[in-house]
Motif scaffolding. Structure first.
Motif, short mmCIF file in Angstrom:
data_model
loop_
_atom_site.label_atom_id
_atom_site.label_comp_id
_atom_site.label_asym_id
_atom_site.label_seq_id
_atom_site.Cartn_x
_atom_site.Cartn_y
_atom_site.Cartn_z
N TRP A 100 0.82 -1.21 0.00
CA TRP A 100 0.00 0.00 0.00
C TRP A 100 0.85 1.26 0.00
O TRP A 100 1.98 1.27 0.48
CB TRP A 100 -0.93 0.00 1.22
N LYS A 101 0.26 2.33 -0.53
CA LYS A 101 0.91 3.65 -0.55
C LYS A 101 0.11 4.60 0.33
O LYS A 101 -1.12 4.73 0.18
CB LYS A 101 0.99 4.18 -1.99
N PHE A 102 0.81 5.27 1.25
CA PHE A 102 0.17 6.21 2.18
C PHE A 102 1.20 7.26 2.57
O PHE A 102 2.41 7.04 2.46
CB PHE A 102 -0.34 5.46 3.42
N GLN A 103 0.71 8.43 3.02
CA GLN A 103 1.62 9.54 3.27
C GLN A 103 1.50 10.13 4.67
O GLN A 103 2.15 11.14 4.96
CB GLN A 103 1.35 10.66 2.25
N SER A 104 0.67 9.56 5.52
CA SER A 104 0.53 10.11 6.86
C SER A 104 0.17 8.99 7.82
O SER A 104 -0.24 7.89 7.40
CB SER A 104 -0.55 11.19 6.90
N MET A 105 0.31 9.25 9.13
CA MET A 105 -0.03 8.26 10.13
C MET A 105 -1.52 7.93 10.09
O MET A 105 -1.92 6.78 10.32
CB MET A 105 0.38 8.75 11.51
N GLY A 106 -2.35 8.93 9.81
CA GLY A 106 -3.79 8.69 9.71
C GLY A 106 -4.12 7.73 8.58
O GLY A 106 -4.96 6.83 8.73
N GLU A 107 -3.49 7.93 7.43
CA GLU A 107 -3.72 7.05 6.28
C GLU A 107 -3.17 5.65 6.56
O GLU A 107 -3.78 4.64 6.18
CB GLU A 107 -3.06 7.65 5.04
N TYR A 108 -2.03 5.58 7.23
CA TYR A 108 -1.43 4.29 7.60
C TYR A 108 -2.38 3.52 8.51
O TYR A 108 -2.65 2.33 8.31
CB TYR A 108 -0.10 4.56 8.28
N ASN A 109 -2.94 4.19 9.51
CA ASN A 109 -3.85 3.53 10.44
C ASN A 109 -5.16 3.15 9.77
O ASN A 109 -5.81 2.17 10.18
CB ASN A 109 -4.12 4.43 11.64
N ALA A 110 -5.57 3.90 8.77
CA ALA A 110 -6.82 3.58 8.08
C ALA A 110 -6.74 2.20 7.42
O ALA A 110 -7.67 1.40 7.52
CB ALA A 110 -7.13 4.65 7.03
N ILE A 111 -5.61 1.91 6.77
CA ILE A 111 -5.49 0.60 6.12
C ILE A 111 -5.20 -0.49 7.14
O ILE A 111 -5.72 -1.61 7.04
CB ILE A 111 -4.41 0.65 5.00
N LEU A 112 -4.40 -0.20 8.17
CA LEU A 112 -4.16 -1.20 9.21
C LEU A 112 -5.46 -1.57 9.91
O LEU A 112 -5.69 -2.73 10.27
CB LEU A 112 -3.16 -0.66 10.25
N GLY A 113 -6.33 -0.58 10.10
CA GLY A 113 -7.59 -0.82 10.80
C GLY A 113 -8.49 -1.82 10.10
O GLY A 113 -9.30 -2.48 10.77
N LEU A 114 -8.38 -1.96 8.78
CA LEU A 114 -9.17 -2.96 8.07
C LEU A 114 -8.84 -4.37 8.54
O LEU A 114 -9.67 -5.28 8.42
CB LEU A 114 -8.94 -2.86 6.56
N TYR A 115 -7.64 -4.55 9.09
CA TYR A 115 -7.19 -5.87 9.52
C TYR A 115 -7.05 -5.94 11.04
O TYR A 115 -6.38 -6.83 11.57
CB TYR A 115 -5.86 -6.21 8.83
N ASN A 116 -7.69 -4.99 11.75
CA ASN A 116 -7.71 -4.97 13.21
C ASN A 116 -6.32 -4.77 13.83
O ASN A 116 -5.93 -5.45 14.78
CB ASN A 116 -8.36 -6.24 13.77
N VAL A 117 -5.59 -3.84 13.27
CA VAL A 117 -4.29 -3.42 13.82
C VAL A 117 -4.29 -1.91 13.93
O VAL A 117 -4.83 -1.22 13.06
CB VAL A 117 -3.12 -3.90 12.94
N ARG A 118 -3.71 -1.38 14.99
CA ARG A 118 -3.59 0.06 15.17
C ARG A 118 -2.15 0.41 15.54
O ARG A 118 -1.48 -0.35 16.22
CB ARG A 118 -4.54 0.54 16.28
N CYS A 119 -1.70 1.58 15.07
CA CYS A 119 -0.34 2.03 15.34
C CYS A 119 -0.39 3.39 16.03
O CYS A 119 -1.18 4.26 15.65
CB CYS A 119 0.46 2.12 14.04
N GLU A 120 0.43 3.55 17.07
CA GLU A 120 0.50 4.83 17.77
C GLU A 120 1.96 5.27 17.90
O GLU A 120 2.86 4.43 18.04
CB GLU A 120 -0.13 4.74 19.15
N GLN A 121 2.16 6.57 17.86
CA GLN A 121 3.50 7.14 18.02
C GLN A 121 3.86 7.22 19.50
O GLN A 121 3.00 7.49 20.33
CB GLN A 121 3.56 8.52 17.39
N THR A 122 5.12 7.00 19.80
CA THR A 122 5.62 7.17 21.16
C THR A 122 6.82 8.10 21.10
O THR A 122 7.86 7.76 20.53
CB THR A 122 6.04 5.82 21.78
N ASP A 123 6.65 9.28 21.63
CA ASP A 123 7.71 10.29 21.64
C ASP A 123 8.00 10.69 23.08
O ASP A 123 7.09 10.78 23.91
CB ASP A 123 7.30 11.53 20.85
#
Length: 431
Positions: free
Chosen positions: A189-212
């Motif tokens: 997949w092609k994506f350009q932001s964390m929101g877009e990345y999470n949108a596709i991950l969410g279809l497969y029941n995975v979520r990503c969060e930043q830790t700073d």
């Protein structure tokens, strides 16, 4: 039998990881070598750590002093605790660790029972057991043990281009499933932001969060991955990117954002989204029309039910696009107005596929608004037109925090406000 070997310097961390499995009754200590074992199947982490320290030299040039191994028989093989312990000891002997201190843990948190071995790789005299050709040596030993004990051959699953991406199965190996999902999403997949990345991950029941944050005065920027159910609720302990692999790291994902900029062509997606909107009378018709065109629409809502984000997932071009990146008429605000009042349906201009691609924000700018957040967003877009984003100076590793043409000020404001509320709930009320 599949063996996975990792070298590290956090012996205590490896002991805690396996000790937590035992404490949650999802495993037991099977056996030890040169480390105290009371025979109860439990482990005193502090006592084990002190025993390991007795075997560690005062001085050693080795940076990675310990080794963490998992041995995974074929799912159809059913081994007793005695069988597992025997396999572990023979494996360690053939790998050259017969005289080293180690612990053997059995993990029962998934149907496919397997064992973990935590061992030192630095001898008392300061010399280190070489890890050269470990992969091939370990593979040969696994084949030898399979034949000796009549086990079914097992190979590590390889990711292929035609392998389907599936939702997380709570009854399976969650860590492996999350790792495979993250790897395959990144490959395809092609994506350009964390929101877009999470949108596709969410279809497969995975979520990503930043830790700073900061540790010992040094900044760190990482990612944590969560396995969820269909409602977005976390179903397992989160995984740091480092536990999944380099492909899941903050650096790897940032690089994917950057590479996607030159690969994404929004014209095909915009044409189909425009067609679906033109023939739709409202929200349900619009979503149904998108599904017919193999496009998913992910809407994000505030607590009071207002749309603050809209992302289009185009399965035809394997592209994920925020609505504002496609055009202002597809942004969260425009969709909210349309869904609330059918008479405020956005006016779409069917894109000319033969025309060169132009800046989405420059093409759709011009609509004034009394809303302060929209005004701020418009001012920001005006500054974008006067400055090339590629010329903005950035610190290494912090490019994620620079906004691009798909940035939506109001959506970002809603997101930050929600994050603050979540943090307040976790901290509890002030006394």
């Amino acid at each position: 039998m599949v063996a996975k070997i990792s070298l590290g310097n956090s012996l205590y961390g490896a002991l805690v990881y396996n000790g937590e499995k035992i404490n949650k009754e999802k495993g037991r200590l099977l056996d030890t070598n040169k480390i105290f074992n009371d025979g109860t199947g439990t482990v005193n982490i502090h006592r084990a750590f002190e025993d390991f320290k007795r075997w560690m030299p005062a001085n050693s040039k080795a940076e990675k002093t310990m080794m963490h191994i998992s041995l995974n028989p074929h799912p159809d093989d059913r081994l007793s605790d005695v069988d597992f312990a025997r396999l572990a000891h023979e494996y360690m002997e053939k790998m050259g660790f017969g005289d080293m201190p180690y612990l053997v843990f059995k993990h029962e948190d998934i149907d496919r029972h397997h064992i973990h071995i935590v061992a030192l790789r630095v001898r008392p005299d300061g010399t280190c057991i070489s890890d050269r050709n470990n992969f091939y040596k370990s593979k040969d030993i696994c084949r030898e043990l399979e034949k000796k004990y009549g086990l079914k051959p097992a190979e590590r699953q390889k990711i292929t281009p035609d392998m389907p991406i599936k939702k997380i199965d709570p009854n399976g190996d969650i860590k492996r499933q999350v790792a495979n999902t993250v790897k395959m999403v990144g490959m395809r997949w092609k994506f350009q932001s964390m929101g877009e990345y999470n949108a596709i991950l969410g279809l497969y029941n995975v979520r990503c969060e930043q830790t700073d944050g900061r540790v010992n005065g040094l900044e760190y920027h990482g990612l944590v991955y969560f396995a969820t159910d269909d409602n977005g609720n976390t179903i397992a302990t989160p995984f740091k990117a480092s536990r999944l692999g380099k492909f899941a790291s903050r650096t790897a994902i940032d690089n994917r954002f950057e590479r996607a900029k030159n690969k994404i062509d929004i014209k095909p997606t915009k044409r189909m989204v425009t067609e679906a909107m033109a023939s739709a009378s409202g929200k349900d018709d619009f979503i149904a029309g998108l599904i017919e065109r193999n496009i998913d629409l992910i809407l994000r809502y505030t607590e009071d039910g207002r749309i603050y984000g809209a992302t289009f997932i185009d399965h035809n071009t394997m592209t994920v696009l925020n609505g504002s990146r496609i055009g202002k008429e597809f942004s969260a605000n425009a969709l909210q107005r349309w869904f609330d009042n059918p008479e405020q349906k956005p006016v779409q201009n069917t894109p000319d596929v033969s025309a060169p691609l132009q800046d989405t924000d420059a093409r759709n700018d011009g609509q004034a608004s009394s809303d302060a957040a929209q005004s701020a967003s418009q001012q920001h877009k005006q500054s974008v037109r006067n400055n090339d984003y590629d010329d903005i100076p950035s610190l290494p590793g912090l490019d994620l925090f620079h906004v691009g043409p798909g940035f939506d000020a109001e959506e970002e404001a809603f997101y930050r406000a929600m994050q603050r509320r979540k943090k307040k709930k976790r901290r509890g009320p002030k006394l």
